[in-house]
Design an enzyme around this catalytic site. Structure first.
Site, PDB file in Angstrom:
ATOM      1  N   SER A 151      -5.586  -6.882  -4.307  1.00 32.73           N
ATOM      2  CA  SER A 151      -6.835  -6.150  -4.115  1.00 32.73           C
ATOM      3  C   SER A 151      -7.970  -7.135  -3.809  1.00 32.73           C
ATOM      4  CB  SER A 151      -7.126  -5.287  -5.346  1.00 32.73           C
ATOM      5  OG  SER A 151      -8.117  -4.327  -5.068  1.00 32.73           O
ATOM      6  N   GLU A 213      -0.876   3.712   0.207  1.00 37.20           N
ATOM      7  CA  GLU A 213      -2.230   3.271   0.543  1.00 37.20           C
ATOM      8  C   GLU A 213      -2.584   3.550   1.998  1.00 37.20           C
ATOM      9  OE1 GLU A 213      -3.583  -0.465  -1.661  1.00 37.20           O
ATOM     10  OE2 GLU A 213      -1.441  -0.867  -1.363  1.00 37.20           O
ATOM     11  N   HIS A 251      -1.716   1.707  -4.807  1.00 36.74           N
ATOM     12  CA  HIS A 251      -2.508   0.494  -4.958  1.00 36.74           C
ATOM     13  C   HIS A 251      -2.207  -0.231  -6.277  1.00 36.74           C
ATOM     14  CE1 HIS A 251      -5.800  -2.147  -3.906  1.00 36.74           C
ATOM     15  NE2 HIS A 251      -6.358  -1.975  -5.090  1.00 36.74           N
TER      16      HIS A 251
END
Length: 271
Positions: A151, A213, A251
């Site tokens: 991330s 995602e 995610h």
């Protein structure tokens, strides 16, 4: 992170960054075998609060049979914080460069993001302070260093790759938040190939994301695939880049499989 958490083969200590004064909790896992003559490979892991245990256990289990798994025993240096939550707000400051606030995505609740903009200082902490400390305490093969982030941590990995090529051999960026700093990333492309050629270091890059995602408005899957493709087409000697999309993962659920893939990717060309 440093309180009440014990993992086999790990030691923990706190360190204050000399430039910024920021405090970090460093967890170091050392394999239960003697180092090879060249020293252990080393993996620097961001967001240790969230994924240190996942990576350490994957390493302990898979490195027992390197011939079967492709995972060689390596030192893991987890960089985390004193906070107990898996993703404390301090990470925004360390992983993000200073960009115009107008370029940042809006939070769902409309609130401001935590303080950000300290990525350059964090890079200096890793390169100028943490690496030398680790290399002084442990037998480390400096030619086999990897960095792993997810991330915003994945964005930081890409910022290290594009801004300071050659600082690591393996760069693993999971679900990188490219949209947080897309303008800077585009700017780096113009001069990156010549800078990477001059660093004289073999580099391998893995950019990955979860299949679920694909519908996220950030475009993380498409952006990641495109960047990996561009990097892979640069034609640099001793350089490779690839993209992996993990089936039916989101995610956060992508983290365990990402950590498992990361330790195998970091073992390439070793053993």
């Amino acid at each position: 992170m440093g309180q009440g958490m014990i993992l086999p083969g790990t030691s923990v200590y706190k360190v204050s960054a000399e430039r910024s004064g920021r405090e970090y909790v460093i967890n170091v896992f050392v394999p239960d075998i003697a180092p090879p003559p060249s020293g252990y490979p080393v993996i620097y892991l961001l967001d240790a609060n969230a994924v240190l245990g996942t990576m350490v256990e994957a390493m302990r289990v898979q490195s027992v049979r390197s011939d079967k798994t492709g995972v060689v025993p390596a030192v893991i240096v987890g960089i985390g914080y004193e906070a107990k939550q898996p993703f404390p707000p301090e990470r925004y400051y360390d992983f993000m460069m200073q960009v115009p606030e107008a370029d940042l995505p809006r939070r769902p609740d409309g609130a401001s993001w935590p303080a950000y903009g300290g990525a350059e200082a964090f890079m200096h902490f890793i390169e100028d302070q943490l690496k030398p400390e680790v290399e002084e305490k442990y037998s480390i093969d400096r030619s086999r260093q990897s960095i792993v982030g997810h991330s915003l941590g994945g964005l930081f990995v890409l910022q290290m790759l594009l801004g300071n090529p050659g600082t690591f051999r393996h760069y693993i960026a999971g679900s990188p938040s490219i949209h947080w700093n897309s303008t800077w990333i585009e700017q780096q492309r113009a001069s990156w190939v010549s800078r990477a050629e001059n660093c004289g270091t073999e580099m391998q890059v893995l950019i990955a994301a979860g299949e679920q995602e694909g519908s996220h408005p950030s475009g993380v899957v498409g952006r990641s695939r495109e960047l990996a493709h561009w990097l892979g087409q640069t034609g640099l000697e001793g350089f490779s880049a690839e993209f992996t999309c993990f089936e039916d993962e989101g995610h956060i659920s992508v983290l365990p499989i990402l950590m498992s893939r990361a330790i195998r990717f970091a073992s390439r060309g070793y053993g």
